[in-house]
Write a protein that holds these residues in place. Structure first.
Motif, PDB file in Angstrom:
ATOM      1  N   GLU A   1      69.687 -36.011 -32.402  1.00 22.04           N
ATOM      2  CA  GLU A   1      71.043 -35.755 -32.571  1.00 22.04           C
ATOM      3  C   GLU A   1      72.283 -34.809 -31.960  1.00 22.04           C
ATOM      4  N   ASP A   2      71.441 -33.566 -32.624  1.00 18.38           N
ATOM      5  CA  ASP A   2      71.585 -32.201 -32.527  1.00 18.38           C
ATOM      6  C   ASP A   2      70.361 -31.225 -32.380  1.00 18.38           C
ATOM      7  N   PHE A   3      70.668 -30.198 -32.197  1.00 16.66           N
ATOM      8  CA  PHE A   3      69.513 -28.985 -32.035  1.00 16.66           C
ATOM      9  C   PHE A   3      68.931 -28.303 -34.067  1.00 16.66           C
ATOM     10  N   ILE A   4      69.418 -29.064 -34.752  1.00 17.52           N
ATOM     11  CA  ILE A   4      68.909 -29.157 -36.087  1.00 17.52           C
ATOM     12  C   ILE A   4      67.777 -30.164 -36.250  1.00 17.52           C
ATOM     13  N   ASP A   5      68.472 -31.840 -35.725  1.00 15.33           N
ATOM     14  CA  ASP A   5      67.565 -32.768 -35.465  1.00 15.33           C
ATOM     15  C   ASP A   5      66.466 -32.697 -34.699  1.00 15.33           C
ATOM     16  N   PHE A   6      66.579 -31.779 -33.417  1.00 14.74           N
ATOM     17  CA  PHE A   6      64.788 -31.311 -32.653  1.00 14.74           C
ATOM     18  C   PHE A   6      64.281 -30.616 -33.073  1.00 14.74           C
ATOM     19  N   TYR A   7      65.039 -29.893 -34.072  1.00 16.31           N
ATOM     20  CA  TYR A   7      64.444 -29.074 -35.141  1.00 16.31           C
ATOM     21  C   TYR A   7      63.053 -29.163 -35.801  1.00 16.31           C
ATOM     22  N   LEU A   8      64.009 -30.046 -36.373  1.00 15.71           N
ATOM     23  CA  LEU A   8      63.399 -30.653 -38.210  1.00 15.71           C
ATOM     24  C   LEU A   8      61.818 -31.343 -37.049  1.00 15.71           C
ATOM     25  N   ASP A   9      62.172 -32.052 -36.000  1.00 14.33           N
ATOM     26  CA  ASP A   9      61.103 -33.080 -35.545  1.00 14.33           C
ATOM     27  C   ASP A   9      60.180 -31.957 -34.806  1.00 14.33           C
TER      28      ASP A   9
ATOM     29  N   GLU B   1      68.609 -35.096 -46.202  1.00 17.37           N
ATOM     30  CA  GLU B   1      68.387 -35.783 -46.759  1.00 17.37           C
ATOM     31  C   GLU B   1      69.173 -37.702 -45.804  1.00 17.37           C
ATOM     32  N   LYS B   2      69.304 -37.199 -44.601  1.00 17.56           N
ATOM     33  CA  LYS B   2      69.873 -38.276 -43.530  1.00 17.56           C
ATOM     34  C   LYS B   2      68.467 -39.023 -43.941  1.00 17.56           C
ATOM     35  N   GLY B   3      67.046 -38.306 -44.425  1.00 19.83           N
ATOM     36  CA  GLY B   3      65.851 -38.881 -42.778  1.00 19.83           C
ATOM     37  C   GLY B   3      65.836 -38.671 -41.360  1.00 19.83           C
TER      38      GLY B   3
ATOM     39  N   PHE C   1      74.941 -21.398 -45.474  1.00 17.91           N
ATOM     40  CA  PHE C   1      75.854 -22.572 -44.370  1.00 17.91           C
ATOM     41  C   PHE C   1      74.556 -23.168 -43.726  1.00 17.91           C
ATOM     42  N   ILE C   2      74.594 -22.079 -42.729  1.00 17.19           N
ATOM     43  CA  ILE C   2      72.901 -23.091 -42.657  1.00 17.19           C
ATOM     44  C   ILE C   2      71.757 -24.023 -43.147  1.00 17.19           C
ATOM     45  N   ARG C   3      71.496 -23.710 -43.966  1.00 17.26           N
ATOM     46  CA  ARG C   3      70.316 -23.613 -45.272  1.00 17.26           C
ATOM     47  C   ARG C   3      71.593 -25.233 -45.536  1.00 17.26           C
ATOM     48  N   GLN C   4      72.485 -25.143 -45.918  1.00 16.50           N
ATOM     49  CA  GLN C   4      73.375 -26.649 -46.700  1.00 16.50           C
ATOM     50  C   GLN C   4      73.003 -27.716 -45.187  1.00 16.50           C
ATOM     51  N   GLU C   5      73.287 -26.997 -44.161  1.00 16.57           N
ATOM     52  CA  GLU C   5      73.292 -28.120 -43.190  1.00 16.57           C
ATOM     53  C   GLU C   5      71.908 -29.109 -43.107  1.00 16.57           C
ATOM     54  N   ILE C   6      70.775 -28.138 -43.117  1.00 14.38           N
ATOM     55  CA  ILE C   6      69.697 -28.290 -42.347  1.00 14.38           C
ATOM     56  C   ILE C   6      69.444 -28.858 -43.712  1.00 14.38           C
ATOM     57  N   LYS C   7      69.845 -28.840 -45.627  1.00 17.40           N
ATOM     58  CA  LYS C   7      69.656 -29.322 -46.211  1.00 17.40           C
ATOM     59  C   LYS C   7      69.605 -31.188 -46.024  1.00 17.40           C
ATOM     60  N   SER C   8      71.053 -31.260 -45.512  1.00 11.51           N
ATOM     61  CA  SER C   8      71.964 -32.552 -45.170  1.00 11.51           C
ATOM     62  C   SER C   8      70.878 -33.613 -43.884  1.00 11.51           C
ATOM     63  N   HIS C   9      71.527 -32.298 -43.323  1.00 12.94           N
ATOM     64  CA  HIS C   9      70.004 -33.074 -41.976  1.00 12.94           C
ATOM     65  C   HIS C   9      68.553 -34.018 -42.760  1.00 12.94           C
TER      66      HIS C   9
END
Length: 488
Positions: free
Chosen positions: A260-268, A252-254, A242-250
């Motif tokens: 805006e959220d924890f995953i954004d911060f982590y990817l950065d 894909e939006k580039g 479930f979490i990996r799918q959310e990361i994939k969506s993040h």
């Protein structure tokens, strides 16, 4: 003759092991006599409940030793022992046991049960990301206010009919975490989200079952014979997918200008550290950190909110005082924010007393000494397990005037001002203190005040006595109950 020889050999080996254990236990805090194979767990109730730990402290003192087979576990009881034991040499006792179940659940990744550099990096990053999200105008507070609104609407739609508040509360609290880590909420009707909540519920329930202990002691049996262990493992896999799918969506939006959220911060952060050889920021650690934030931030807060409403039904005079303060200080149209707590000392005291009196976490996740150290004057070797009884700090008669009564006065001075108390260690202490403490307090305050501003909570018709006993578990839950939310 052969059988006599075998019995004699077995008795000799057991005797040798017994003597070895007695020698090994010298220098450790006192405790029940350890025996081969079973250690000293014969002395204590299989589940370390209130009575067993209190009895242990009464017999051997506020720091004592239990033996898990041949592995020592130092137990801390009472405020002074817990505080000193977890904070004096805090870094030395900040390790986590790497057990069969912990490895299946996290594989040494993330925040909750990791160690060393991974733990330091992931925790430090997690604290920073939550702090930044908390300071945004549309950050955590906005997400909590949104969930409080949906919870108000849920009760309003029931029009005063008796209802079990458990699922809507769990849904609201889980959605706060979703807003923090994923940047969006889920509908009550979303089937995948329901499955996510059910998976987490199963993982928590398994962690409190006898099968969990069997799995830790006999991993082979768990791996091949125990269905519940395999189901808990598949629930963990479902959550991670479930979490990996959310990361994939993040992804894909580039890339966006501002996270805006924890995953954004982590990817950065992953992008910034991609050329650093010692970096621990990768997708596996991100998945596990999100998993841990969910596990640590939804179950505990939702359970505390369930107690909050039950206590308001059980103590209507306290509910009335809270509502009088809310009415006097805030207008009916006011959108409650965390800053309001400074103008609502009695309400703030009631919320802290709810946290203290419900005492939902009896003991912390056990810690492990990462090097030879000293705990309350005892030399503790590396690898020793340290178990802190948090519940005993919240009911310590030396630090609370009426520990076994629900008394908001514990957090008020003689002039009615809110005061903090040093023995209030509900979120633990030291290097492993709960990193979601501020988020939990924000949720409890905003949701509690939003509900009490709108509704009077009463028992269903015909219910004469409110059951405030707890169900023993990984968190201390109230028995299932119904209440009526009557519009004020």
């Amino acid at each position: 003759m052969i059988s006599v020889a075998l019995i004699s050999l077995a008795l000799f080996l057991l005797g040798a092991q017994f003597l070895k254990l007695q020698w090994k236990s010298r220098g450790f805090p006192p405790g029940p006599t350890p025996f081969p194979i079973i250690g000293s767990m014969w002395w204590i109730n299989f589940r370390a409940d209130h009575g067993s730990l209190k009895k242990l402290a009464k017999s051997y003192g506020n720091i004592c030793t239990l033996w898990l087979g041949h592995k020592p576990m130092v137990v801390l009881y009472g405020f002074q022992a817990v505080k000193d034991g977890l904070t004096t040499n805090s870094a030395d006792v900040s390790g986590r046991l790497q057990t069969y179940v912990f490895n299946k659940m996290a594989n040494g990744k993330g925040i909750l049960v990791s160690n060393g550099l991974i733990w330091k990096h992931q925790r430090h990053f997690g604290i920073g990301a939550l702090r930044k999200l908390g300071m945004r105008n549309k950050g955590m507070e906005h997400g909590i206010q949104t969930e409080a609104h949906y919870l108000v609407e849920f009760f309003r739609d029931k029009a005063g009919r008796a209802v079990d508040p458990s699922f809507p509360i769990v849904h609201a609290v889980s959605n706060v975490i979703c807003a923090v880590v994923f940047g969006h909420r889920f509908s009550l009707k979303d089937e995948t989200f329901r499955q996510l909540i059910e998976a987490y519920n199963y993982i928590v329930a398994f962690g409190n079952s006898y099968l969990y202990y069997i799995s830790e002691v006999f991993p082979w049996v768990a791996e091949h014979l125990l269905g519940p262990t395999q189901k808990a493992s598949s629930c963990c896999d479902f959550v991670r997918a479930f979490i990996r799918q959310e990361i994939k969506s993040h992804r894909e939006k580039g890339k966006i200008d501002e996270p805006e959220d924890f995953i954004d911060f982590y990817l950065d952060q992953m992008e910034k550290t991609k050329d650093v050889p010692s970096s621990t920021f990768d997708e596996d650690n991100m998945v596990q950190s999100v998993f841990d934030l969910f596990l640590g931030g939804s179950e505990t807060t939702a359970t505390t909110l369930r107690w909050a409403l039950l206590y308001m039904v059980a103590f209507p005079d306290i509910q009335e005082k809270v509502q009088k303060e809310l009415d006097a200080v805030l207008s009916p149209s006011h959108l409650i924010c965390y800053e309001d707590r400074k103008k609502l000392p009695y309400t703030n005291a009631v919320i802290h007393e709810i946290i203290r009196f419900s005492s939902i976490v009896l003991i912390t996740i056990p810690r492990e000494a990462v090097k030879d150290t000293t705990v309350l004057g005892y030399q503790i070797p590396k690898g020793t397990v340290i178990m802190a009884n948090i519940d005993s700090t919240l009911f310590d008669p030396d630090y609370w005037e009426t520990p076994h009564q629900f008394n908001p006065g514990h957090f008020l001075d003689k002039n009615g001002n809110f005061v903090t108390r040093e023995a209030f260690l509900a979120f633990s202490a030291g290097h492993r203190v709960c990193l979601g403490e501020v988020l939990a307090k924000m949720e409890l305050f905003i949701i509690f005040c939003s509900l009490l501003q709108m509704f009077k909570f009463t028992p269903p018709e015909g219910v004469k006595e409110v059951n405030t006993d707890f169900i023993f578990g990984s968190t201390m839950k109230p028995h299932p109950y119904k209440l009526c939310a009557v519009l004020r």
